[in-house]
Design an enzyme around this catalytic site. Structure first.
Site, short mmCIF file in Angstrom:
data_model
loop_
_atom_site.label_atom_id
_atom_site.label_comp_id
_atom_site.label_asym_id
_atom_site.label_seq_id
_atom_site.Cartn_x
_atom_site.Cartn_y
_atom_site.Cartn_z
N ASN A 66 -14.32 -0.26 -7.21
CA ASN A 66 -15.40 0.62 -6.76
C ASN A 66 -16.20 1.22 -7.91
OD1 ASN A 66 -14.35 0.22 -4.16
ND2 ASN A 66 -13.01 2.00 -4.34
N ASP B 153 0.84 -1.19 0.00
CA ASP B 153 0.00 0.00 0.00
C ASP B 153 0.88 1.25 0.00
OD1 ASP B 153 -2.37 1.79 0.75
OD2 ASP B 153 -3.29 -0.19 0.85
N ALA C 12 -7.84 -9.05 -8.04
CA ALA C 12 -8.91 -9.77 -7.35
C ALA C 12 -9.57 -10.82 -8.27
CB ALA C 12 -9.96 -8.79 -6.85
N SER D 181 -11.43 -1.40 -0.67
CA SER D 181 -10.19 -1.44 0.12
C SER D 181 -10.47 -1.71 1.58
CB SER D 181 -9.48 -0.08 0.06
OG SER D 181 -8.70 0.07 -1.06
N TYR E 242 -8.19 -12.80 -10.32
CA TYR E 242 -7.43 -14.06 -10.44
C TYR E 242 -7.93 -15.06 -9.39
CZ TYR E 242 -4.19 -11.39 -13.36
OH TYR E 242 -3.63 -10.62 -14.35
N HIS F 287 -3.94 6.09 3.05
CA HIS F 287 -4.67 4.87 2.73
C HIS F 287 -4.09 3.65 3.45
CE1 HIS F 287 -6.07 1.50 0.13
NE2 HIS F 287 -7.13 2.27 -0.10
N ASP G 52 -2.35 3.97 18.01
CA ASP G 52 -3.13 2.73 17.91
C ASP G 52 -2.40 1.64 17.13
OD1 ASP G 52 -4.86 4.44 19.10
OD2 ASP G 52 -6.47 4.23 17.63
N THR H 68 -6.58 -15.47 -5.64
CA THR H 68 -6.81 -14.48 -4.58
C THR H 68 -8.19 -14.71 -3.95
OG1 THR H 68 -7.92 -12.83 -5.96
CG2 THR H 68 -5.51 -12.78 -5.94
#
Length: 388
Positions: A266, A142, A277, A329, A279, A175, A151, A282
């Site tokens: 999205n 990312d 995604a 995401s 494939y 992100h 946190d 995954t």
């Protein structure tokens, strides 16, 4: 992809010509492309010639990226070289940019205490008496992470910065910090708590401050995750076109026992989702909202393996703050955290085992008529299915 036929080995002049053209290109003169070789001997010859040049040319390492995981290179290849026939035995494909998958950023939130709605929705807190994700390693490819976030301080490994190898993978976008918080934030008293608060997130910074990365950066990121024994890789990004190089890297990771969780995109599409995604190696994730319905922005359909909360998700942000974001995401980070809980409880499950457990334990969504349609993530059902 351009595929030049013939089995003949490359001659040395062809190798040198390809290297020379890459080193002399200006940024606008030629597109970045990934070059791979049909013959292992050609790959080794190219590697040898590049190693010799790398020691003597100042910008060689920037101009030519070695991708050992897929036995290839990323470099600028001008069109005249593409059109020539001196490169029999080479596969050449574009090295395009991908983007992170978030549809919107809402106004920053002053503080967040306790358990975010998505973490509650998937029933993660009910599992914490059994498993907290302890010792599970999650690679997050990312934009990096905010290492100073209160946190996240207990939840981070060092990771790697692929854009600046000498630096920590600091987040200059937000992100990646948001994704890391949902997976493993661990500050219930004063801040928020993520799905798997004792898992360890290893940030792999492949994306720049605009949330963009080349396919070659992703390949290098997957390579790092495999070599550093990540159990799970979170991929909250995607692209519309298929890439043989990305598929090869994903397949190699899958075969090495690494679980890859990827966001579907999205665009609100009903019949297609983004790569990687799409494939089958995954776990493809779509997004739901608080009503347990598919979020309007989420891609959906047969390619989705599981849905998870992705609408107005509050998580950690830069400079110790919090932010609300929507996107597949965000859904993907919930699934990565849930799999960390499962793996800590049942170590040794393979990627295919995990995918089967996820699909076997989903909760049917609201507003869907077909009983067998893909459902929403449920951690308690997952743990029970993993025990069977």
């Amino acid at each position: 992809m351009i595929r030049h036929g013939g089995e003949a080995n490359l001659d040395r002049s062809a190798v040198l010509r390809l290297l020379h053209s890459a080193l002399t290109q200006t940024t606008s003169a030629a597109k970045r492309r990934i070059v791979r070789f049909r013959q292992k001997s050609d790959y080794e010859r190219f590697l040898q010639e590049w190693s010799n040049i790398d020691k003597t040319v100042a910008n060689a390492a920037d101009a030519i990226r070695h991708l050992p995981f897929i036995q290839g290179f990323s470099l600028r290849v001008p069109n005249d070289v593409l059109r020539s026939h001196t490169h029999d035995g080479i596969w050449i494909e574009n090295d395009p940019l991908l983007s992170v998958h978030s549809s919107s950023i809402y106004k920053p939130v002053i503080r967040e205490k306790g358990i975010p709605w998505g973490v509650q929705e998937i029933k993660a807190p009910l599992a914490w008496s059994t498993t907290t994700g302890h010792r599970v390693k999650v690679g997050v490819i990312d934009t990096g992470v905010d290492f100073s976030h209160p946190d996240l301080k207990q939840s981070l490994g060092r990771g790697i910065n692929l854009l600046n190898r000498g630096s920590l993978p600091h987040d200059d976008n937000g992100h990646g910090t948001h994704i890391a918080g949902t997976i493993a934030a661990a500050n219930q008293v004063h801040g928020m708590i993520g799905v798997a608060p004792r898992a360890t997130v290893y940030p792999v910074k492949a994306f720049d401050q605009n949330g963009s990365a080349f396919v070659s950066d992703i390949v290098l990121g997957i390579d790092w995750c495999v070599r550093n024994n990540m159990d799970i890789v979170n991929m909250s990004f995607g692209m519309k076109t298929r890439s043989k190089s990305l598929l090869t890297a994903v397949t190699n990771a899958y075969n090495a026992g690494v679980i890859i969780v990827a966001s579907s995109g999205n665009d609100g599409k009903r019949k297609s989702i983004d790569y990687p995604a799409r494939y089958p190696q995954t776990i493809a994730v779509g997004a739901t909202n608080r009503l347990r319905r598919i979020a309007p922005f989420s891609n959906r359909g047969l390619y989705i393996d599981v849905y998870a909360p992705g609408d107005k998700i509050l998580s950690s942000w830069l400079r110790g703050k919090y932010n609300e974001m929507s996107g597949t995401s965000m859904a993907t980070s919930h699934v990565s955290g849930a799999i960390a809980l499962l793996l800590a409880h049942r170590p040794g499950l393979s990627p295919s085992d995990i995918k089967a457990v996820v699909k076997r334990s989903m909760l049917p969504l609201r507003g869907t008529k077909a009983p067998r349609i893909t459902g929403e993530l449920d951690v308690m059902r997952m743990l029970q299915a993993g025990d069977r």
